[in-house]
Design a protein around this motif. Structure first.
Motif, PDB file in Angstrom:
ATOM      1  N   THR A 195      10.770   7.692  -6.442  1.00 21.55           N
ATOM      2  CA  THR A 195      11.342   6.510  -5.777  1.00 21.55           C
ATOM      3  C   THR A 195      10.493   5.280  -6.075  1.00 21.55           C
ATOM      4  O   THR A 195       9.289   5.267  -5.811  1.00 21.55           O
ATOM      5  CB  THR A 195      11.387   6.714  -4.239  1.00 21.55           C
ATOM      6  OG1 THR A 195      12.086   7.911  -3.969  1.00 21.55           O
ATOM      7  CG2 THR A 195      12.058   5.542  -3.540  1.00 21.55           C
TER       8      THR A 195
ATOM      9  N   ALA B 270       9.457   2.105  -4.816  1.00 20.75           N
ATOM     10  CA  ALA B 270       9.499   1.357  -3.555  1.00 20.75           C
ATOM     11  C   ALA B 270       9.294  -0.131  -3.808  1.00 20.75           C
ATOM     12  O   ALA B 270       9.938  -0.970  -3.189  1.00 20.75           O
ATOM     13  CB  ALA B 270       8.434   1.882  -2.588  1.00 20.75           C
TER      14      ALA B 270
ATOM     15  N   HIS C  24      12.915  -9.143  10.445  1.00 18.13           N
ATOM     16  CA  HIS C  24      14.366  -9.272  10.283  1.00 18.13           C
ATOM     17  C   HIS C  24      14.906 -10.431  11.110  1.00 18.13           C
ATOM     18  O   HIS C  24      16.089 -10.742  11.039  1.00 18.13           O
ATOM     19  CB  HIS C  24      15.058  -7.969  10.715  1.00 18.13           C
ATOM     20  CG  HIS C  24      14.785  -6.814   9.807  1.00 18.13           C
ATOM     21  ND1 HIS C  24      15.166  -6.791   8.483  1.00 18.13           N
ATOM     22  CD2 HIS C  24      14.162  -5.632  10.024  1.00 18.13           C
ATOM     23  CE1 HIS C  24      14.791  -5.645   7.930  1.00 18.13           C
ATOM     24  NE2 HIS C  24      14.167  -4.926   8.850  1.00 18.13           N
TER      25      HIS C  24
ATOM     26  N   PRO D 130      16.460  -6.340   3.104  1.00 17.78           N
ATOM     27  CA  PRO D 130      17.186  -5.339   3.888  1.00 17.78           C
ATOM     28  C   PRO D 130      16.331  -4.108   4.186  1.00 17.78           C
ATOM     29  O   PRO D 130      15.245  -3.953   3.610  1.00 17.78           O
ATOM     30  CB  PRO D 130      18.362  -4.951   2.972  1.00 17.78           C
ATOM     31  CG  PRO D 130      18.312  -5.859   1.804  1.00 17.78           C
ATOM     32  CD  PRO D 130      16.990  -6.525   1.759  1.00 17.78           C
ATOM     33  N   ASN D 131      16.812  -3.223   5.039  1.00 13.48           N
ATOM     34  CA  ASN D 131      16.110  -1.970   5.324  1.00 13.48           C
ATOM     35  C   ASN D 131      15.848  -1.236   4.010  1.00 13.48           C
ATOM     36  O   ASN D 131      16.727  -1.134   3.152  1.00 13.48           O
ATOM     37  CB  ASN D 131      16.971  -1.055   6.226  1.00 13.48           C
ATOM     38  CG  ASN D 131      17.105  -1.602   7.636  1.00 13.48           C
ATOM     39  OD1 ASN D 131      18.206  -1.650   8.180  1.00 13.48           O
ATOM     40  ND2 ASN D 131      16.021  -2.030   8.232  1.00 13.48           N
ATOM     41  N   GLY D 132      14.610  -0.759   3.874  1.00 11.95           N
ATOM     42  CA  GLY D 132      14.255   0.009   2.677  1.00 11.95           C
ATOM     43  C   GLY D 132      13.931  -0.856   1.466  1.00 11.95           C
ATOM     44  O   GLY D 132      13.728  -0.338   0.361  1.00 11.95           O
ATOM     45  N   ALA D 133      13.848  -2.181   1.642  1.00 16.32           N
ATOM     46  CA  ALA D 133      13.610  -3.079   0.493  1.00 16.32           C
ATOM     47  C   ALA D 133      12.187  -2.964  -0.044  1.00 16.32           C
ATOM     48  O   ALA D 133      11.927  -3.289  -1.203  1.00 16.32           O
ATOM     49  CB  ALA D 133      13.884  -4.519   0.894  1.00 16.32           C
ATOM     50  N   GLY D 134      11.241  -2.524   0.808  1.00 27.58           N
ATOM     51  CA  GLY D 134       9.863  -2.404   0.348  1.00 27.58           C
ATOM     52  C   GLY D 134       8.892  -3.303   1.087  1.00 27.58           C
ATOM     53  O   GLY D 134       7.745  -3.480   0.664  1.00 27.58           O
ATOM     54  N   LYS D 135       9.303  -3.847   2.223  1.00 25.42           N
ATOM     55  CA  LYS D 135       8.444  -4.785   2.964  1.00 25.42           C
ATOM     56  C   LYS D 135       7.210  -4.072   3.543  1.00 25.42           C
ATOM     57  O   LYS D 135       6.081  -4.526   3.364  1.00 25.42           O
ATOM     58  CB  LYS D 135       9.239  -5.449   4.104  1.00 25.42           C
ATOM     59  CG  LYS D 135      10.486  -6.180   3.629  1.00 25.42           C
ATOM     60  CD  LYS D 135      11.259  -6.773   4.770  1.00 25.42           C
ATOM     61  CE  LYS D 135      11.828  -5.737   5.731  1.00 25.42           C
ATOM     62  NZ  LYS D 135      12.842  -4.838   5.133  1.00 25.42           N
ATOM     63  N   THR D 136       7.453  -2.964   4.257  1.00 26.38           N
ATOM     64  CA  THR D 136       6.321  -2.252   4.862  1.00 26.38           C
ATOM     65  C   THR D 136       5.402  -1.695   3.781  1.00 26.38           C
ATOM     66  O   THR D 136       4.174  -1.747   3.914  1.00 26.38           O
ATOM     67  CB  THR D 136       6.838  -1.131   5.791  1.00 26.38           C
ATOM     68  OG1 THR D 136       7.653  -1.748   6.801  1.00 26.38           O
ATOM     69  CG2 THR D 136       5.705  -0.381   6.452  1.00 26.38           C
ATOM     70  N   THR D 137       5.979  -1.194   2.710  1.00 25.02           N
ATOM     71  CA  THR D 137       5.164  -0.692   1.598  1.00 25.02           C
ATOM     72  C   THR D 137       4.257  -1.810   1.081  1.00 25.02           C
ATOM     73  O   THR D 137       3.056  -1.595   0.837  1.00 25.02           O
ATOM     74  CB  THR D 137       6.076  -0.167   0.469  1.00 25.02           C
ATOM     75  OG1 THR D 137       6.874   0.901   0.991  1.00 25.02           O
ATOM     76  CG2 THR D 137       5.279   0.318  -0.725  1.00 25.02           C
TER      77      THR D 137
ATOM     78  N   TYR E  41       6.893   6.290  -4.886  1.00 19.97           N
ATOM     79  CA  TYR E  41       6.722   7.488  -4.063  1.00 19.97           C
ATOM     80  C   TYR E  41       7.446   8.594  -4.828  1.00 19.97           C
ATOM     81  O   TYR E  41       8.678   8.648  -4.789  1.00 19.97           O
ATOM     82  CB  TYR E  41       7.367   7.326  -2.690  1.00 19.97           C
ATOM     83  CG  TYR E  41       6.740   6.297  -1.781  1.00 19.97           C
ATOM     84  CD1 TYR E  41       5.508   6.531  -1.185  1.00 19.97           C
ATOM     85  CD2 TYR E  41       7.403   5.108  -1.473  1.00 19.97           C
ATOM     86  CE1 TYR E  41       4.937   5.612  -0.320  1.00 19.97           C
ATOM     87  CE2 TYR E  41       6.846   4.189  -0.601  1.00 19.97           C
ATOM     88  CZ  TYR E  41       5.614   4.445  -0.035  1.00 19.97           C
ATOM     89  OH  TYR E  41       5.063   3.525   0.833  1.00 19.97           O
TER      90      TYR E  41
HETATM   91  N1  LIG Z   1       5.946   7.763   2.597  1.00 21.33           N
HETATM   92  C1  LIG Z   1       7.036   7.626   1.854  1.00 21.33           C
HETATM   93  N2  LIG Z   1       7.449   8.608   1.021  1.00 21.33           N
HETATM   94  C2  LIG Z   1       8.539   8.465   0.248  1.00 21.33           C
HETATM   95  N3  LIG Z   1       9.308   7.356   0.214  1.00 21.33           N
HETATM   96  C3  LIG Z   1       8.961   6.352   1.023  1.00 21.33           C
HETATM   97  C4  LIG Z   1       7.820   6.422   1.890  1.00 21.33           C
HETATM   98  N4  LIG Z   1       7.726   5.254   2.582  1.00 21.33           N
HETATM   99  C5  LIG Z   1       8.760   4.497   2.182  1.00 21.33           C
HETATM  100  N5  LIG Z   1       9.494   5.147   1.238  1.00 21.33           N
HETATM  101  C6  LIG Z   1      10.668   4.611   0.521  1.00 21.33           C
HETATM  102  O1  LIG Z   1      10.260   3.393  -0.098  1.00 21.33           O
HETATM  103  C7  LIG Z   1      11.306   2.417   0.003  1.00 21.33           C
HETATM  104  C8  LIG Z   1      10.773   1.170   0.718  1.00 21.33           C
HETATM  105  O2  LIG Z   1      10.490   1.504   2.093  1.00 21.33           O
HETATM  106  P1  LIG Z   1       9.798   0.458   3.106  1.00 21.33           P
HETATM  107  O3  LIG Z   1       9.442   1.219   4.350  1.00 21.33           O
HETATM  108  O4  LIG Z   1       8.714  -0.240   2.399  1.00 21.33           O
HETATM  109  O5  LIG Z   1      11.002  -0.546   3.393  1.00 21.33           O
HETATM  110  P2  LIG Z   1      11.136  -1.758   4.421  1.00 21.33           P
HETATM  111  O6  LIG Z   1      11.588  -2.934   3.637  1.00 21.33           O
HETATM  112  O7  LIG Z   1       9.893  -1.915   5.212  1.00 21.33           O
HETATM  113  O8  LIG Z   1      12.334  -1.265   5.362  1.00 21.33           O
HETATM  114  P3  LIG Z   1      12.687  -1.541   6.926  1.00 21.33           P
HETATM  115  O9  LIG Z   1      13.259  -2.924   7.001  1.00 21.33           O
HETATM  116  O10 LIG Z   1      13.736  -0.502   7.194  1.00 21.33           O
HETATM  117  O11 LIG Z   1      11.439  -1.346   7.738  1.00 21.33           O
HETATM  118  C9  LIG Z   1      12.478   3.105   0.708  1.00 21.33           C
HETATM  119  O12 LIG Z   1      13.335   3.609  -0.308  1.00 21.33           O
HETATM  120  C10 LIG Z   1      11.817   4.234   1.455  1.00 21.33           C
HETATM  121  O13 LIG Z   1      12.719   5.336   1.631  1.00 21.33           O
END
Ligand SMILES: Nc1ncnc2c1ncn2[C@@H]1O[C@H](COP(=O)(O)OP(=O)(O)OP(=O)(O)O)[C@@H](O)[C@H]1O
Length: 243
Positions: free
Chosen positions: A14, A16, A188, A35-42, A11
């Motif tokens: 960043t 991800a 989680h 952990p939060n922000g690890a990249g799971k949702t991405t 991104y």
């Molecule tokens: N649309 C976006 N634009 C910019 N950065 C993004 C975007 N979506 C996610 N990120 C960044 O990408 C990284 C991974 O985010 P992601 O949402 O995939 O994490 P996650 O593992 O699902 O976290 P959580 O457990 O908090 O849901 C983070 O650094 C986040 O800030």
């Protein structure tokens, strides 16, 4: 079958997700944890075809998601953590609409069975505004299951469910895997992951830090032997794991 080959997503500046590769076979339930922000949702959104990769490729049921997105998406279901519903469609109308979108021919007999499985029969004529948070989650899952996907992607599937709902949802997910779906479940809730998942993918800062069954992970990290999954998670995602 789900195949992820060297998937990378940036991104802006960043990173991800970085060079992630894994396979989920039919019948497998892969727990995606980190952990939060690890990249799971991405990762899940990429697998659902919502996010284009910066590089790498994804195949759903042997169909390339980038070159044949409609065919690949027709074989998968993505259930996000926040249910996305249509304000003016009832519960049954949601399922009928999804059936038309996916060309489900035997929807008429399947809809009442799914409604019963997900404890929504009494609410079949209700609009989303008349449903509780947990009922909305169940409806989103019913919509995802109607076309019998080969790949099932679930982001925090138990959010908002009561204890009976949690038990039934676990049975629902396990049943789809037994029927041959490749399932990825991000959560989680480590006790859920431990109970349902056949394999784990632990990610941190967008990189895989462990992949395999718990036994395989312990084999590659003997220091984790005898630890609880929570202790393993903390150790694997601690600051010294990825530079
Ligand atoms: N649309 C976006 N634009 C910019 N950065 C993004 C975007 N979506 C996610 N990120 C960044 O990408 C990284 C991974 O985010 P992601 O949402 O995939 O994490 P996650 O593992 O699902 O976290 P959580 O457990 O908090 O849901 C983070 O650094 C986040 O800030």
């Amino acid at each position: 079958m789900i195949d992820v080959i060297e998937y990378t997503k940036l991104y802006g500046d960043t990173v991800a997700v970085q060079s992630l590769s894994f396979r989920v076979a039919p019948g497998d339930v892969l727990g995606l944890v980190g952990p939060n922000g690890a990249g799971k949702t991405t990762t899940l959104r990429a697998l659902a075809g919502i996010l284009q990769p910066t590089s790498g490729s994804i195949r759903i049921a042997d169909i390339d998601l980038q070159t044949d997105p409609v065919a690949a998406k027709s074989r998968l279901a993505f259930i996000p953590d926040e249910p996305q519903l249509f304000d003016y469609l009832t519960v049954t109308e949601h399922l009928q609409f999804v059936a038309r979108l996916y060309g489900v021919r035997d929807a008429a007999p399947r809809i009442p069975v799914l409604l019963e499985e997900l404890e929504l029969t009494a609410k079949k004529d209700a609009l989303p505004t008349e449903l509780s948070r947990g009922m909305k989650q169940k409806l989103a899952i019913a919509c995802g299951l109607l076309h019998q996907p080969s790949a099932l992607l679930l982001d925090e599937p138990l959010t908002g469910l009561d204890p009976v709902g949690i038990r039934r949802m676990k049975e629902t997910i396990a049943a789809r895997a037994r029927e041959g779906a490749a399932v990825i479940l991000s959560s989680h809730l480590l006790h859920l992951v431990e109970e349902l998942c056949t394999r784990l993918l632990v990610i941190r800062k967008g990189q895989a830090v462990a992949l395999g069954t718990i036994a395989e992970i312990v084999e590659s990290r003997p220091d984790l032997a005898g630890r609880s999954l929570e202790e393993m998670f903390i150790s694997l995602t601690g600051d010294d794991t990825v530079s």
